[in-house]
Motif scaffolding. Sequence first.
Motif, PDB file in Angstrom:
ATOM      1  N   GLU A  78       7.299   6.123 -58.455  1.00  0.00           N
ATOM      2  CA  GLU A  78       6.982   7.528 -58.173  1.00  0.00           C
ATOM      3  C   GLU A  78       8.253   8.380 -58.083  1.00  0.00           C
ATOM      4  OE1 GLU A  78       4.627  10.813 -57.464  1.00  0.00           O
ATOM      5  OE2 GLU A  78       3.891   8.805 -57.898  1.00  0.00           O
ATOM      6  N   LYS A  79       9.239   7.875 -57.385  1.00  0.00           N
ATOM      7  CA  LYS A  79      10.456   8.659 -57.157  1.00  0.00           C
ATOM      8  C   LYS A  79      11.301   8.834 -58.414  1.00  0.00           C
ATOM      9  CE  LYS A  79      14.302   9.271 -54.069  1.00  0.00           C
ATOM     10  NZ  LYS A  79      14.865   8.974 -52.781  1.00  0.00           N
ATOM     11  N   PHE A  80      11.358   7.798 -59.262  1.00  0.00           N
ATOM     12  CA  PHE A  80      12.267   7.838 -60.400  1.00  0.00           C
ATOM     13  C   PHE A  80      11.565   7.892 -61.757  1.00  0.00           C
ATOM     14  CE2 PHE A  80      14.590   5.867 -56.911  1.00  0.00           C
ATOM     15  CZ  PHE A  80      15.661   6.738 -56.823  1.00  0.00           C
ATOM     16  N   GLY A  81      10.231   7.935 -61.760  1.00  0.00           N
ATOM     17  CA  GLY A  81       9.488   8.077 -63.002  1.00  0.00           C
ATOM     18  C   GLY A  81       9.566   6.875 -63.922  1.00  0.00           C
ATOM     19  N   VAL A  82       9.706   5.691 -63.353  1.00  0.00           N
ATOM     20  CA  VAL A  82       9.774   4.456 -64.127  1.00  0.00           C
ATOM     21  C   VAL A  82       8.429   3.748 -64.040  1.00  0.00           C
ATOM     22  CG1 VAL A  82      10.905   2.212 -64.364  1.00  0.00           C
ATOM     23  CG2 VAL A  82      12.233   4.213 -63.658  1.00  0.00           C
ATOM     24  N   VAL A  83       7.909   3.320 -65.176  1.00  0.00           N
ATOM     25  CA  VAL A  83       6.661   2.559 -65.214  1.00  0.00           C
ATOM     26  C   VAL A  83       7.013   1.079 -65.176  1.00  0.00           C
ATOM     27  CG1 VAL A  83       4.620   2.009 -66.580  1.00  0.00           C
ATOM     28  CG2 VAL A  83       5.478   4.360 -66.514  1.00  0.00           C
ATOM     29  N   PHE A  84       6.419   0.355 -64.224  1.00  0.00           N
ATOM     30  CA  PHE A  84       6.620  -1.086 -64.126  1.00  0.00           C
ATOM     31  C   PHE A  84       5.396  -1.794 -64.687  1.00  0.00           C
ATOM     32  CE2 PHE A  84       9.331   0.573 -60.738  1.00  0.00           C
ATOM     33  CZ  PHE A  84      10.521  -0.073 -61.009  1.00  0.00           C
ATOM     34  N   VAL A  85       5.630  -2.750 -65.583  1.00  0.00           N
ATOM     35  CA  VAL A  85       4.572  -3.568 -66.158  1.00  0.00           C
ATOM     36  C   VAL A  85       4.886  -5.003 -65.753  1.00  0.00           C
ATOM     37  CG1 VAL A  85       3.409  -4.306 -68.256  1.00  0.00           C
ATOM     38  CG2 VAL A  85       4.310  -1.970 -68.089  1.00  0.00           C
ATOM     39  N   LEU A  86       3.973  -5.608 -65.000  1.00  0.00           N
ATOM     40  CA  LEU A  86       4.218  -6.931 -64.439  1.00  0.00           C
ATOM     41  C   LEU A  86       3.349  -7.991 -65.089  1.00  0.00           C
ATOM     42  CD1 LEU A  86       5.113  -4.839 -62.307  1.00  0.00           C
ATOM     43  CD2 LEU A  86       4.409  -6.450 -60.577  1.00  0.00           C
ATOM     44  N   SER A  87       3.943  -9.138 -65.314  1.00  0.00           N
ATOM     45  CA  SER A  87       3.214 -10.321 -65.747  1.00  0.00           C
ATOM     46  C   SER A  87       3.141 -11.253 -64.536  1.00  0.00           C
ATOM     47  CB  SER A  87       3.969 -11.002 -66.897  1.00  0.00           C
ATOM     48  OG  SER A  87       3.449 -12.283 -67.118  1.00  0.00           O
ATOM     49  N   VAL A  88       1.907 -11.515 -64.093  1.00  0.00           N
ATOM     50  CA  VAL A  88       1.699 -12.331 -62.893  1.00  0.00           C
ATOM     51  C   VAL A  88       0.781 -13.492 -63.240  1.00  0.00           C
ATOM     52  CG1 VAL A  88       0.812 -12.323 -60.530  1.00  0.00           C
ATOM     53  CG2 VAL A  88       1.959 -10.292 -61.429  1.00  0.00           C
ATOM     54  N   SER A  89       1.221 -14.689 -62.948  1.00  0.00           N
ATOM     55  CA  SER A  89       0.437 -15.889 -63.264  1.00  0.00           C
ATOM     56  C   SER A  89      -0.501 -16.239 -62.111  1.00  0.00           C
ATOM     57  CB  SER A  89       1.370 -17.061 -63.555  1.00  0.00           C
ATOM     58  OG  SER A  89       2.147 -16.796 -64.678  1.00  0.00           O
ATOM     59  N   LYS A  90      -1.509 -15.427 -61.946  1.00  0.00           N
ATOM     60  CA  LYS A  90      -2.545 -15.649 -60.940  1.00  0.00           C
ATOM     61  C   LYS A  90      -3.846 -15.078 -61.467  1.00  0.00           C
ATOM     62  CE  LYS A  90      -0.468 -15.840 -56.378  1.00  0.00           C
ATOM     63  NZ  LYS A  90      -1.001 -17.115 -56.007  1.00  0.00           N
ATOM     64  N   ASN A  91      -4.947 -15.643 -61.033  1.00  0.00           N
ATOM     65  CA  ASN A  91      -6.243 -15.064 -61.358  1.00  0.00           C
ATOM     66  C   ASN A  91      -6.401 -13.754 -60.598  1.00  0.00           C
ATOM     67  OD1 ASN A  91      -7.129 -17.172 -63.052  1.00  0.00           O
ATOM     68  ND2 ASN A  91      -7.687 -18.391 -61.256  1.00  0.00           N
ATOM     69  N   LYS A  92      -7.064 -12.810 -61.223  1.00  0.00           N
ATOM     70  CA  LYS A  92      -7.235 -11.493 -60.607  1.00  0.00           C
ATOM     71  C   LYS A  92      -7.856 -11.606 -59.226  1.00  0.00           C
ATOM     72  CE  LYS A  92      -9.296  -6.959 -61.392  1.00  0.00           C
ATOM     73  NZ  LYS A  92     -10.046  -6.103 -62.321  1.00  0.00           N
ATOM     74  N   GLN A  93      -8.858 -12.451 -59.062  1.00  0.00           N
ATOM     75  CA  GLN A  93      -9.537 -12.578 -57.779  1.00  0.00           C
ATOM     76  C   GLN A  93      -8.656 -13.229 -56.707  1.00  0.00           C
ATOM     77  OE1 GLN A  93     -10.615 -13.979 -60.630  1.00  0.00           O
ATOM     78  NE2 GLN A  93     -11.036 -16.147 -60.329  1.00  0.00           N
ATOM     79  N   LEU A 148       6.381 -13.244 -60.254  1.00  0.00           N
ATOM     80  CA  LEU A 148       6.432 -14.002 -59.000  1.00  0.00           C
ATOM     81  C   LEU A 148       7.695 -14.861 -58.929  1.00  0.00           C
ATOM     82  CD1 LEU A 148       2.695 -15.127 -58.800  1.00  0.00           C
ATOM     83  CD2 LEU A 148       3.774 -13.169 -57.668  1.00  0.00           C
ATOM     84  N   THR A 149       8.109 -15.395 -60.056  1.00  0.00           N
ATOM     85  CA  THR A 149       9.299 -16.252 -60.106  1.00  0.00           C
ATOM     86  C   THR A 149      10.583 -15.440 -60.006  1.00  0.00           C
ATOM     87  OG1 THR A 149       8.120 -17.866 -61.461  1.00  0.00           O
ATOM     88  CG2 THR A 149      10.528 -17.982 -61.466  1.00  0.00           C
ATOM     89  N   ILE A 150      10.726 -14.419 -60.839  1.00  0.00           N
ATOM     90  CA  ILE A 150      11.993 -13.673 -60.846  1.00  0.00           C
ATOM     91  C   ILE A 150      12.197 -12.865 -59.568  1.00  0.00           C
ATOM     92  CG2 ILE A 150      12.168 -13.601 -63.361  1.00  0.00           C
ATOM     93  CD1 ILE A 150      11.321 -10.641 -63.243  1.00  0.00           C
ATOM     94  N   ALA A 151      11.088 -12.499 -58.908  1.00  0.00           N
ATOM     95  CA  ALA A 151      11.196 -11.731 -57.666  1.00  0.00           C
ATOM     96  C   ALA A 151      11.236 -12.626 -56.435  1.00  0.00           C
ATOM     97  CB  ALA A 151      10.033 -10.750 -57.557  1.00  0.00           C
TER      98      ALA A 151
END
Length: 114
Positions: free
Chosen positions: A85-100, A63-66
């Motif tokens: 999908e287009k470039f076959g890159v997997v993005f793994v995100l760290s997000v400081s929020k509750n899932k709900q 959330l901060t860097i973006a």
Amino acid sequence: KSAHGSIVYLDKSQKHMYELDKNVRLINVTEFPVESCEEFLGFLCGIVSQDHDLEKMYLDSFLTIANLSDDKLTYAIEKLDVISEKFGVVFVLSVSKNKQDLPECVQAKVSVAL
């Protein structure tokens, strides 16, 4: 260590530099003039375009860097899905929020919630 392609780790500082494997490229996003969600997505596309072996990108403090506000989160995730999908890159995100507290379409993508 099991990756066959390149791995990039984006963060808001250099603090994780010594914790990462030497083969992981750490990029401190705050060193670049990225000031909006759209600029961040362009920044990511630039990284993807220059590395055809890119396998995964870890986006810490997403959330901060973006530079994301809550109303842009779904938009950014949808754009990441298109790039992935287009470039076959997997993005793994760290997000400081509750899932709900995340939009419903994003909640399905949560793999670990603390």
